[in-house]
Motif scaffolding. Structure first.
Motif, PDB file in Angstrom:
ATOM      1  N   VAL A   1      28.229  49.461  45.393  1.00  0.00           N
ATOM      2  CA  VAL A   1      27.805  48.129  45.818  1.00  0.00           C
ATOM      3  C   VAL A   1      27.954  47.911  47.318  1.00  0.00           C
ATOM      4  O   VAL A   1      27.401  46.966  47.857  1.00  0.00           O
ATOM      5  CB  VAL A   1      28.548  47.002  45.062  1.00  0.00           C
TER       6      VAL A   1
ATOM      7  N   ARG B   1      26.090  45.727  36.357  1.00  0.00           N
ATOM      8  CA  ARG B   1      26.527  47.015  36.921  1.00  0.00           C
ATOM      9  C   ARG B   1      26.543  48.095  35.849  1.00  0.00           C
ATOM     10  O   ARG B   1      26.158  49.224  36.091  1.00  0.00           O
ATOM     11  CB  ARG B   1      27.913  46.889  37.557  1.00  0.00           C
TER      12      ARG B   1
ATOM     13  N   THR C   1      33.265  51.352  42.645  1.00  0.00           N
ATOM     14  CA  THR C   1      32.557  50.122  43.024  1.00  0.00           C
ATOM     15  C   THR C   1      32.159  50.121  44.490  1.00  0.00           C
ATOM     16  O   THR C   1      31.028  49.784  44.828  1.00  0.00           O
ATOM     17  CB  THR C   1      33.457  48.896  42.746  1.00  0.00           C
ATOM     18  N   ILE C   2      33.064  50.536  45.353  1.00  0.00           N
ATOM     19  CA  ILE C   2      32.728  50.473  46.781  1.00  0.00           C
ATOM     20  C   ILE C   2      31.532  51.353  47.102  1.00  0.00           C
ATOM     21  O   ILE C   2      30.758  51.034  47.991  1.00  0.00           O
ATOM     22  CB  ILE C   2      33.927  50.831  47.699  1.00  0.00           C
ATOM     23  N   ALA C   3      31.373  52.448  46.364  1.00  0.00           N
ATOM     24  CA  ALA C   3      30.228  53.325  46.636  1.00  0.00           C
ATOM     25  C   ALA C   3      28.935  52.714  46.119  1.00  0.00           C
ATOM     26  O   ALA C   3      27.884  52.838  46.731  1.00  0.00           O
ATOM     27  CB  ALA C   3      30.434  54.688  45.991  1.00  0.00           C
TER      28      ALA C   3
ATOM     29  N   THR D   1      23.686  47.981  42.326  1.00  0.00           N
ATOM     30  CA  THR D   1      23.423  46.571  42.055  1.00  0.00           C
ATOM     31  C   THR D   1      22.012  46.226  42.530  1.00  0.00           C
ATOM     32  O   THR D   1      21.360  47.026  43.210  1.00  0.00           O
ATOM     33  CB  THR D   1      24.389  45.624  42.807  1.00  0.00           C
TER      34      THR D   1
END
Lengths: 287, 802, 178
Positions: free
Chosen positions: C119, B277, C115-117, B723
Motif C-alpha cells: 500500500v 486488500r 502492508t507497507i509494500a 490497493t
C-alpha cells in the motif's frame, strides 16, 4: 481493514481540542475530514490511541474577506471552496484546485486544513497554498502563531506544526488586479493524486510584462515546492511563448523527483516542465 | 407475440438495489454469529518453522484459532476441475501448513465474537518464517532456478500442444512470417462486492447452510460436500445478491469450506467478509500470459498460419479452472478468420503468486488479442489497410457452420456485415483522411480496428468439466402468478428481468406477474451457474423450453375442459381458445386477478374455475383447474409446472467490430479517446438495454487492461498493487462515449436464436484500443506496444524520435 | 528497491565514523530507535518505532556492521519485522574527508514486504530518503560534539525530526537570503 482500538473525543471548542492534543501528544491525532487518516488507520499504518474530532467545533468552516486577506477556516471542505462564487471571482486558483481533488465524495468530506496538515507529497492544496503565498494560523497551548506557506511544508507527510498545534485558518492575500491564476494536474489514474500538479499565480504589469510570478508544484518531490527558477525567469519579462517555455524548463531544477510504478523521476520532471508551461499559458489566457 | 422480448425493459432488480434494500452476504445477520479473520502470509515463499497462537487465543472475545496443522487433512483439497493430461496438481488446502507459496496465502483463521477482536488477534499470532527463493516471472519459472513446489522438481505444471494443419509447412511457405512477443498482463477482477461467506450448522438437524457470494451455488454445494465430508443433501448453499464476479466467483475457495467446517466444529454461525486488500491478494487474478506470435501470410494479406507459444502464469496453486484457461485461448486462435494451420504450445508454470483463473473472457480475450494484433502486424508488414487484411481472411456468410483449425464449428456469422456497419458508423474513410491531415499538422491520431468472434453459451457438457447444461422450472401458482426457478444464478446480469421477459411473452402474462428465483440449492433444482456468457443462451433456453412443456400440458387440460379435440385448441397471448380466431380480450390485460371470495384465504377455499360455456380459457383458469385437480384428463398429474434441463448442441459464436480512435499528446504521451464505435452481434436480443450494459461494462474493463490495470509483484513476490490507490480501475470520467450498434445473426443452437454477450465488450475492445495506439505510433516505427500502455512508455517512443 | 544518497556533515571524519559505529550514538540517532542492544561483535538487536507523519509502525530486528574499514567504510545489514510488514536492507557507507567536513555516500538495496509494500508503493522511497536524512542530520549533531561532551539533545523520532525541520528552514532562509 479494521483499525486498532482507539478512543474518540469530539471537543466543542478549539481550546479544548488544543488542550487534549497537548495532553496526549504523539498518541493523539486530529480528525478533520478523515479521508487520509481513516484509510491509514484501517490499514493499521496509523494507530493513534485517541482521535480528536474537530468536526464538531463551531465556526471552523468559512470563507471570509478581512482587509486584503481571504480567510478560510481549516474545516472548510474542498467542495465549499470549489463552489464558492466569490472565490471564483477574486481568487480562482482556490476553486480550480479544489475541483481537481479526488472525487465528489472526497471533496464533500475532505477539508483544506486536514489536507494541508497531512502534507501528502501528492496532495493538490500545497501547490496552490505555496503559489498564493498563504499564511497558516496555528493554535497551540502557547497561543497562536503564523506560519508562512514556504515554511509550512517540511518533508513528506511532515509540516512545521508542533505536535500540540492545530491548524485553524488559512489566510490568502487578495490577488491584485491583472493577476492570472490556474491549476493543472496529471492525476494518477488509480488514486487521483497528482503525478504533477502546478499552481500558477502571477501578476502582469501595465507594461504587459510579468510583475511577479509564484509557481507551486506538487507531486514531483517529497514535498510541494515553489519553482523559484521559473519565477525568476518570468519576473520582469514579457509573457510571450518563448519566455514562458524557457521559464517552465526550470520547473524541476534541483529537485529530487519521486519515482513510482506510474511515473519515473525523469518523466515526472518532464511532466512538471510541460504542465508548468501549460498552466502559465492557461492562466494568462484568462487575463 | 413479443410484448417484452426485444424491449428495453428496466431491470426489476434495480429499485431494491438503488434503495439499498438488497441483501448481500454481509447483510444477512444471524444471532450469535462468530466472525473470522485470516492471518495471511507476507512472504511470497517461506517455510513456516513455528506458529504461536497463544497470545491470540488469550485475546478477549477470541473463541478459536485454527492453523493448517490443526486442519491437517480434515478438509479435502481445494478442487481443480481442469482435466489435462499429466497435469501436476499441488495439494491445496484451505490453510498453509509447512510452507507459504504466495503473499496472501492464508495461514491461520481466528474466530471471535466480533470482527474487531478477530482482526486484533490476527496481529498477535507469531509466525517464524524461513524465507525461500522466490520465482515471479513465468518465463524464468519455466527455465528452472527456484522451484515453487519442491516435490515436482520444476515449475512446469503442464505442457500442451493443440491445433490442426501443418504449421511448420505453413510458416515455411509463407511469403512473410512476422514474429512478436506479446504480454497479457495479470489483472485483478475487482468485483464491487468482495467475497463473503456465512455458514450455519444446526447440530440437531445436522444441516449446514452456507451463504456465499458465488456464481455457482450448486457446483459449490457439491464441491463443499466433498471437501467437508457432509452429505450433499444436508448442505444448502444460498447465494443472495451478488455484487459482481467477472469470473472471480466462478470458483471454490478454501475459505468457503473452512467456514462451513468451523461452523460444524463450534455449532454456531460464522461469518467472514473479505477485505479489499484480501480481495486484491487472495481472490483469483485473470490473464497472465507471455506469448510469442508467429504469423505467416501471403503478400496479398491472406493469413496462412499462426503459432502461439505461450507461458501461462498459473500462480502457486490451481483454483477451479486455472490450468484450463489457456486451453480456451487455444480454441479461439482462429479469430474470425480462415487460417488453415494453427498451433498453440502452452507451458503452464507455477509462480509464487495468487492463482490465475477465469476473468471476464477467460482465455478468449487473450486469443482475440493475439489474433487481432497479428492481423495488424500483417497489415503493417505488407502496408495494407488493417480493414482489408481482415476482410480478405473472413469466411463468407454461406460458409457457416465454419470449421476452424482449432477444431471448432462456428454456428453462424456475418462478419463483413458487422464490419461494414461499424466502418459506416465511424465513417472510416473520412477518419483516415482526418488522420492524414492531423499527422501533417503534427498531431498523433490512431485508429484501431478489431473484428472479433467469441465462444459463448458454455457449453455442451462434452466440453465442460462438470456439466454444460442449464435448468429451469416454470410453475403457474394457483393464483395464476408465474414462478421461475433458474439454475443460472446471476451476479448482476439481470436474469430476473430477462427471464421474466421471456416468460411474460410466452405465457401471455404481465412481466410483474413473473418472479425469478435463483441461488438457493434447497429451492432450485440443480443448476450450473452464470459464466461464459451462458445465462441467456443456455439458462434462458431452459426457461423457454420448460414453458413450452408447461404449455403442452396446459393445452391438454384446456382441451379436456373445453371438451374439444386438442387439435382444435389454439394458444394465443390470452390463453387457450377453442377456435382459431383470437379471443376478444383487451390486449395487455395480463393475468386477471383471482376473483377471491371476500374474507377467505385462498388456501382455505379457492374459487371454482368458471368453465361452463367458455370458448377460451386463460392460463389462470387452467392453473387453478390443474391445482384443484377435480376435473383433469385421466392419468394427468395435478399442478401446472415443468422442469427442463437444456443441453446445447454446440457453443455459440457472437462476433462484432470495435473501432477506437485515440489522440496522443505529443509532449506527454497521454492517450485520449476521440471516439469509440462498436457493432456487436449476439444473435437475437432479449433486452437491448441489458445488452448495451454488458457491452459498455465489457469495454470499460478492456480499457482497464489496455491502458491502466496491472497486478504487479516485485522481484521478491511482494504484491505492490495491493490497493485501489495503486491498481487503476477506470472511472467514469476516464471513459469516452460509446457509440453502440448491433447486427443480428441468429443461431440455430437454441430455439430463441440468442448467443450471449457477457464478455463480448472485453474481448472485442482490448485489441481495438491497443491497435489504435500502435496505429498512432506507426510513424515512429512502432509495430507493437505492451499493455497497460502507460503515457510514460508512449512519451519515450515519441521523445526518442523527435 | 535501490536507495542512495550523499550527505555533507560539518564534522570531522574520525568523529563521524566513531559516531556511526557507536551503539549509544546510533540508538540516539536512528529515527524512532527505542532499543538497541549489543548481541555480538558489531551486531545489535533493535526496536524501532519508525515512520513518517501519522504513518508509523514498530519493527523489531537486527543490525549488523561488516567490512569495517575505519574511518572510511562499512557495510550495514538490517532486517526487521513488525505488524505493518518487514524490511531488509544492506548498504555500503563511505566517508570521504573534505577538510573539516565529511561527505557520506550510502548506497543500498532495501526490500520491504507486507502492508507497507502493497500500500505504500508511492511513498516508500521518499520515506527511506527522509529517514536517512534524519539519521545523518542527527549523526552530524553528535559528531560536532567533542568526545567527552554530553550528547546533543535529540534521540527520539520527534526530536530528531523537529531538529531536522529547523535545519531545513535555516538552510532555506540562508538560500533565499543569498
Amino acid at each position: 481493514m479494521i483499525p486498532v482500538q482507539f478512543d474518540y473525543v469530539a471537543p466543542a471548542t478549539l481550546d479544548e481540542a488544543a488542550r487534549l492534543l497537548a495532553e496526549h501528544q504523539d498518541e493523539a491525532k486530529l480528525l478533520a475530514g478523515g479521508h487520509s487518516l481513516i484509510p491509514a488507520m484501517k490499514l493499521r499504518l496509523a494507530q493513534p490511541s485517541l482521535l480528536i474530532d474537530i468536526g464538531r467545533i463551531k465556526d471552523l468552516a468559512y470563507i471570509t474577506e478581512e482587509g486584503d486577506q481571504i480567510r478560510i477556516g481549516a474545516m472548510t471542505t474542498h467542495y465549499q471552496i470549489e463552489a464558492s462564487e466569490r472565490l471564483k471571482e477574486i481568487c480562482p486558483l482556490l476553486p480550480e484546485c479544489a475541483a481537481s481533488i479526488g472525487d465528489v465524495q472526497v471533496r464533500n468530506k475532505g477539508t483544506i486544513g486536514g489536507s494541508l496538515a497531512h502534507a501528502d507529497p501528492a496532495a493538490d492544496w500545497p501547490a496552490a497554498i505555496l503559489a498564493l503565498d498563504a499564511e497558516m494560523i496555528a493554535v497551540g497551548a502557547q497561543g497562536e502563531r503564523t506560519i508562512r506557506a514556504q515554511d509550512f511544508f517540511v518533508d513528506m507527510l511532515t509540516t512545521s506544526l508542533e505536535p500540540n498545534e492545530i491548524l485553524r485558518e488559512i489566510r490568502v492575500p487578495q490577488p491584485q488586479k491583472n493577476t492570472a491564476q490556474a491549476y493543472m494536474k496529471v492525476a494518477q489514474p488509480a488514486s487521483g493524486f497528482a503525478v504533477v500538479g502546478i499552481a500558477v499565480n502571477l501578476t502582469r504589469g501595465d507594461d504587459g510584462r510579468c510583475q511577479s510570478a509564484n509557481i507551486g508544484i506538487t507531486g514531483v518531490a517529497a514535498k510541494a515546492y515553489r519553482a523559484s527558477n521559473v519565477e525568476s525567469a518570468l519576473a520582469g519579462n514579457a509573457l510571450d511563448e518563448q519566455t514562458i517555455a524557457a521559464a517552465a524548463a526550470h520547473a524541476a531544477d534541483g529537485v529530487d523527483a519521486n519515482s513510482d510504478l506510474y511515473a519515473s523521476a525523469d518523466y515526472r520532471r518532464h511532466l512538471a516542465e510541460v504542465y508548468t508551461r501549460r498552466a502559465i499559458q492557461k492562466a494568462i489566457a484568462k487575463l | 407475440m413479443s410484448k417484452f422480448v426485444g424491449q428495453r425493459v428496466k431491470r426489476t432488480e434495480d429499485p431494491r438495489l438503488i434503495k439499498g434494500l438488497g441483501h448481500y452476504v454481509d447483510d444477512i445477520r444471524l444471532p450469535d454469529t462468530l466472525h473470522v479473520a485470516f492471518l495471511r502470509s507476507m512472504y511470497a515463499h517461506a517455510r513456516i518453522t513455528n506458529i504461536d497462537v497463544s497470545e491470540a487465543m488469550n485475546t478477549p472475545g477470541v473463541v478459536a484459532v485454527y492453523t493448517g496443522r490443526d486442519l491437517g487433512e480434515k478438509i479435502g483439497p481445494v478442487p481443480c476441475a481442469a482435466a489435462l493430461p499429466d497435469l501436476k496438481v499441488p495439494d491445496h488446502r484451505p490453510l498453509a501448513s509447512d510452507k507459504v507459496y504466495f503473499v496472501g496465502h492464508p495461514i491461520a483463521a481466528v474466530v471471535a465474537t466480533d470482527r474487531y477482536a478477530a482482526r486484533d488477534a490476527v496481529d498477535l499470532i507469531m509466525v517464524d518464517y524461513e524465507e525461500l527463493a522466490v520465482v515471479v516471472d513465468p518465463e524464468e519459472a519455466a527455465k528452472g532456478g527456484a522451484v515453487v513446489h519442491e516435490k515436482f522438481g520444476d515449475n512446469v505444471a503442464y505442457k500442451l500442444t493443440a491445433g490442426e494443419g501443418d504449421i511448420d509447412a505453413a510458416l515455411a511457405s509463407a511469403d512473410k512470417v512476422i514474429k512478436q512477443r506479446i504480454l497479457n498482463q495479470r489483472l485483478a477482477p475487482i468485483a464491487m462486492e468482495p467475497r463473503g461467506v456465512l455458514a450455519r450448522y444446526l447440530p440437531g438437524e445436522e444441516e449446514l447452510t452456507v451463504w456465499s457470494s458465488t456464481q455457482i451455488p450448486h457446483l459449490l454445494r457439491t464441491q463443499l460436500a466433498l471437501m467437508i465430508g457432509i452429505p450433499e443433501n444436508k448442505l444448502r448453499v444460498i447465494t443472495p445478491e451478488v455484487g459482481g464476479g467477472f469470473g472471480s466467483k466462478l470458483n471454490v475457495y478454501g475459505e468457503e469450506a473452512l467456514l462451513g467446517w468451523i461452523s460444524m466444529q463450534l455449532g454456531k454461525p460464522v461469518k467472514w467478509i473479505e477485505t479489499r486488500r484480501e480481495n486484491m491478494a487472495s481472490t483469483i487474478h485473470g490473464r497472465g500470459q507471455v506469448g510469442y506470435i508467429e504469423v505467416g501470410c501471403r503478400n496479398d494479406g491472406t493469413i496462412t498460419g499462426l503459432r502461439y507459444n505461450v507461458f501461462a502464469d498459473l500462480g502457486a496453486y490451481h483454483q477451479l479452472l486455472t490450468p484450463a484457461i489457456p486451453t480456451l485461448t487455444g480454441l479461439m486462435l482462429s479469430g474470425c478468420y480462415k487460417i488453415p494451420a494453427i498451433q498453440i504450445n502452452v507451458t503452464g508454470v507455477f509462480t509464487n503468486k495468487m492463482a490465475t483463473d477465469a476473468y471476464r473472457g477467460a482465455g478468449r480475450p487473450e486469443a482475440t488479442y493475439v489474433v487481432e494484433r497479428a492481423a495488424d502486424l500483417v497489415a503493417a508488414e505488407l502496408g495494407l489497410d488493417p480493414v482489408e487484411v481482415r476482410r480478405r481472411n473472413f469466411p463468407k456468410p454461406d460458409e457457416f457452420p465454419f470449421k476452424t483449425a482449432t477444431g471448432l464449428f462456428y454456428d453462424s456469422g456475418n462478419y463483413e456485415a458487422a464490419l461494414d456497419k461499424a466502418l459506416q458508423n465511424a465513417d472510416y474513410a473520412r477518419l483516415r483522411e482526418e488522420q492524414k491531415r492531423a499527422r501533417d499538422e503534427g498531431r498523433i491520431i490512431g485508429i484501431g480496428v478489431s473484428t472479433y468472434v467469441e465462444i459463448c453459451a458454455l457449453g455442451p457438457s462434452q466440453a465442460m468439466p462438470a456439466g454444460g447444461w442449464e435448468s429451469a422450472t416454470v410453475r403457474i401458482e394457483p393464483t395464476g402468478k408465474v414462478t421461475i426457478l433458474t439454475g443460472a444464478s446471476p451476479h448482476g446480469q439481470g436474469q430476473e428481468t430477462s427471464f421474466a421477459q421471456i416468460a411474460a411473452d410466452e405465457l401471455g402474462v404481465d412481466i410483474g406477474d413473473v418472479t425469478v428465483i435463483h441461488g438457493d440449492t434447497s429451492i432450485v433444482q440443480y443448476g450450473i451457474g452464470t459464466f461464459g456468457s451462458r445465462a441467456t443462451a443456455v439458462g434462458g433456453t431452459a426457461v423457454y423450453i420448460a414453458i413450452e412443456r408447461l404449455k403442452e400440458k396446459a393445452n391438454k387440460i384446456a382441451a379436456h375442459l373445453l371438451q374439444a379435440d386438442i387439435s382444435k385448441v389454439v394458444w394465443d397471448e390470452n390463453g387457450f381458445n377453442l377456435e382459431p380466431e383470437p379471443a376478444k380480450v383487451a390486449a395487455g390485460a395480463g393475468v386477471p386477478e383471482a376473483d377471491l371470495p371476500a374474507g377467505q384465504a385462498p388456501g382455505a377455499s379457492l374459487p371454482e374455475p368458471q368453465i361452463e360455456g367458455k370458448k377460451s380459457l386463460s392460463l389462470q383458469d387452467i392453473a387453478l383447474a390443474a391445482h384443484l385437480a377435480k376435473d383433469l384428463p385421466p392419468d394427468m398429474e395435478p399442478g401446472l409446472s415443468a422442469t427442463y434441463f437444456f443441453e446445447p448442441k454446440n457453443f455459440t459464436f457472437p462476433f462484432g467490430t470495435h473501432i477506437a480512435i485515440v489522440e496522443i499528446d505529443r509532449e506527454t504521451g497521454e492517450i485520449k479517446f476521440q471516439r469509440y464505435v462498436a457493432v456487436d452481434d449476439c444473435g437475437k436480443v432479449i433486452n437491448p438495454m441489458l445488452v448495451d450494459g454488458q457491452v459498455q461494462g465489457g469495454i470499460v474493463q478492456a480499457i482497464g487492461q489496455a491502458l491502466y490495470e496491472e497486478v504487479v509483484y516485485d522481484e521478491q513476490g511482494q504484491l505492490v498493487t495491493g490497493t485501489l490507490m495503486d491498481y487503476a480501475v477506470p472511472k467514469a470520467a476516464m471513459l469516452p462515449w460509446f457509440e453502440l450498434d448491433r447486427t443480428e445473426t441468429p443461431t440455430d443452437v437454441n430455439p430463441m436464436g440468442v448467443k450471449g454477450v457477457g464478455e463480448a465488450g472485453t474481448i472485442g475492445a482490448t485489441p481495438a484500443i491497443v491497435n489504435a495506439v500502435v496505429d498512432a505510433l506507426s510513424p515512429y516505427g512502432i509495430r507493437h506496444i505492451d499493455m497497460p500502455i502507460k503515457p510514460e512508455n508512449v512519451w519515450k517512443i515519441v521523445n526518442q524520435q523527435s | 528497491m535501490k536507495i542512495e544518497g550523499t550527505h555533507e556533515l560539518q564534522a570531522r571524519r574520525e568523529r563521524v565514523f566513531q559516531a556511526l559505529t557507536d551503539p549509544e550514538v546510533l540508538k540516539r540517532c536512528i529515527p524512532g530507535c527505542e532499543q538497541l542492544e549489543k548481541t555480538g561483535e558489531n551486531s545489535y538487536a533493535a526496536t524501532l518505532r519508525a515512520g513518517v507523519g501519522s504513518i508509523k509502525g514498530t519493527f523489531k530486528g537486527n543490525v549488523r556492521l561488516e567490512e569495517i574499514r575505519q574511518p572510511e567504510h562499512y557495510r550495514m545489514i538490517v532486517d526487521g519485522k513488525g505488524q505493518p510488514g518487514f524490511l531488509k536492507g544492506t548498504g555500503a557507507i563511505d566517508l570521504e574527508e573534505q577538510g573539516d567536513a565529511t561527505i557520506i555516500r550510502y548506497a543500498g538495496d532495501v526490500q520491504v514486504g507486507g502492508t507497507i509494500a502493497s500500500v505504500g508503493q508511492r511513498m516508500i522511497q521518499g520515506a527511506a530518503k527522509m529517514m536517512a536524512s534524519q539519521f545523518f542530520t542527527a549523526i552530524e549533531a553528535e559528531a560536532k560534539t567533542e568526545a567527552n561532551d554530553p550528547p546533543p539533545k535529540h534521540g527520539f523520532f520527534r526530536t530528531a525530526l523537529r531538529w531536522f525541520s529547523g535545519w531545513v528552514r535555516r538552510r532555506f532562509r540562508k538560500k533565499s537570503g543569498a
